[in-house]
Scaffold this motif. Sequence first.
Motif, PDB file in Angstrom:
ATOM      1  N   TRP A  48       0.849  -1.207   0.000  1.00 51.38           N
ATOM      2  CA  TRP A  48       0.000   0.000   0.000  1.00 51.38           C
ATOM      3  C   TRP A  48       0.882   1.254   0.000  1.00 51.38           C
ATOM      4  O   TRP A  48       0.619   2.221  -0.725  1.00 51.38           O
ATOM      5  N   THR A  52       1.067   4.117  -2.874  1.00 47.74           N
ATOM      6  CA  THR A  52       0.834   5.528  -2.534  1.00 47.74           C
ATOM      7  C   THR A  52       1.974   6.396  -3.059  1.00 47.74           C
ATOM      8  O   THR A  52       1.754   7.484  -3.607  1.00 47.74           O
ATOM      9  N   ILE A 134       4.578   9.028   4.104  1.00 50.83           N
ATOM     10  CA  ILE A 134       3.588   7.945   4.052  1.00 50.83           C
ATOM     11  C   ILE A 134       3.616   7.275   5.414  1.00 50.83           C
ATOM     12  O   ILE A 134       4.652   6.748   5.836  1.00 50.83           O
ATOM     13  N   ILE A 136       1.797   4.972   8.671  1.00 49.55           N
ATOM     14  CA  ILE A 136       0.897   3.898   9.099  1.00 49.55           C
ATOM     15  C   ILE A 136       0.765   3.966  10.614  1.00 49.55           C
ATOM     16  O   ILE A 136       1.768   4.026  11.335  1.00 49.55           O
ATOM     17  N   ALA A 217       0.180  10.634   2.744  1.00 46.80           N
ATOM     18  CA  ALA A 217      -1.031  10.005   3.262  1.00 46.80           C
ATOM     19  C   ALA A 217      -0.726   9.284   4.555  1.00 46.80           C
ATOM     20  O   ALA A 217       0.321   8.632   4.693  1.00 46.80           O
ATOM     21  N   ALA A 218      -1.635   9.401   5.502  1.00 48.02           N
ATOM     22  CA  ALA A 218      -1.561   8.678   6.764  1.00 48.02           C
ATOM     23  C   ALA A 218      -2.702   7.679   6.813  1.00 48.02           C
ATOM     24  O   ALA A 218      -3.850   8.028   6.546  1.00 48.02           O
ATOM     25  N   LEU A 219      -2.387   6.426   7.150  1.00 50.37           N
ATOM     26  CA  LEU A 219      -3.375   5.362   7.226  1.00 50.37           C
ATOM     27  C   LEU A 219      -3.622   5.032   8.687  1.00 50.37           C
ATOM     28  O   LEU A 219      -2.692   4.694   9.428  1.00 50.37           O
ATOM     29  N   THR A 275     -10.457  10.512   3.855  1.00 52.95           N
ATOM     30  CA  THR A 275     -11.386   9.554   3.284  1.00 52.95           C
ATOM     31  C   THR A 275     -12.484   9.272   4.306  1.00 52.95           C
ATOM     32  O   THR A 275     -12.391   9.695   5.460  1.00 52.95           O
ATOM     33  N   SER A 328      -8.042   7.390   6.048  1.00 51.52           N
ATOM     34  CA  SER A 328      -6.795   8.050   5.671  1.00 51.52           C
ATOM     35  C   SER A 328      -6.950   9.561   5.731  1.00 51.52           C
ATOM     36  O   SER A 328      -8.005  10.108   5.405  1.00 51.52           O
ATOM     37  N   PHE A 330      -4.908  12.839   4.126  1.00 51.66           N
ATOM     38  CA  PHE A 330      -3.965  12.966   3.021  1.00 51.66           C
ATOM     39  C   PHE A 330      -3.951  14.377   2.438  1.00 51.66           C
ATOM     40  O   PHE A 330      -4.839  15.189   2.666  1.00 51.66           O
ATOM     41  N   VAL A 337      -6.099   7.777  -2.584  1.00 50.12           N
ATOM     42  CA  VAL A 337      -5.426   6.877  -1.648  1.00 50.12           C
ATOM     43  C   VAL A 337      -5.777   5.437  -1.996  1.00 50.12           C
ATOM     44  O   VAL A 337      -6.960   5.104  -2.148  1.00 50.12           O
TER      45      VAL A 337
END
Length: 341
Positions: A48, A52, A134, A136, A217-219, A275, A328, A330, A337
């Motif tokens: 992922w 990204t 990026i 997580i 992006a942060a998940l 999101t 997410s 972002f 994403v």
Amino acid sequence: MTVADYVTRCLHDPVGGYYSTRPALGEGGDFITAPLISQMFGELLGLWAAETWHRLGAPERVRLVEVGPGDGTLMDDALRALRLAPDFLQACDLILIEPSAPLRQEQERRLAGADISPRWLSSLNQIETDAPVILIANEVLDCMPARQFVKTDDGWSERRVGVSDDGDDILFGLSTITGGFEKPNYDVEPGQIVEISDQQAIFGRDLAVLMAEASGAALLIDYGRDKPGPGDTLQALHRHARVDPLEHPGAADLTMWADFPRVLEAAVRAGADVTGCKGQGEFLRLLGIEARADRLIQGRPSAEAVIRRQLDRLTADDQMGTLFKVASIFSPRSLTVPGFE
């Protein structure tokens, strides 16, 4: 003290806090997380991250960040899968954010032979913003506690933690509210509890600032609510069993539900895009977990039953598939994403 203060002390007190002194993850510990259930989880999140990066234009430099890396299993599995994306690995600056000294030592041990060497920071605001980020964060929000407010027949009070008159017992009680409370805009019956986590909101805000300044992006993956509502979600786990959260402070893991609406609202206010929430099961299926399971079974036919159980644990509605949510934060707005197309 407030419930939030109590949980923070139990988890992070430098002398007796759970994560400061005795974190116990895995089958032989107090709780198990998705990376410890199956290698598929970390592998898919690694890919992922690479996808990204491609959608960000494959910049020459990128920061891959994990917040709360546990024992390092997720990142270990992610980096192994990322051997399929050598250009991404070459661009990576790997950062782990971990406040627990015992867990940091375990991460150092597990990742000692990794293809890229991590560096450790203590907070989000130490991450440089001169390259895309990026990030997580798996089961991080549930370690950020909330204050609890109770609706009574006479109005609202705060639930607090104190001691009995003889000093022998820790008890819950109600107290006058002192700031930091806005009445919820949904129906609450007398006796019901509303939780408000300033820590989670601040984390959402800080992630948004980071994404807006650096791009990326942060998940966020955690168990919790995807719409506002009442409920007492404080729980303590010891040897995989629920125990009284007021019994043996610092000896059990304490968690509270992630409040995704509050986190994402704070992120939007701070200038990032977000999101909506997906269930973990749906998200992992969109990333290809079923195909990965089939591939593992082809390589190890004798392990099929185990791999099927792991897949079910991560994705089934009656397991982690819907209780755990994924969202997410972002920037820029044009970024799509992966998993949220």
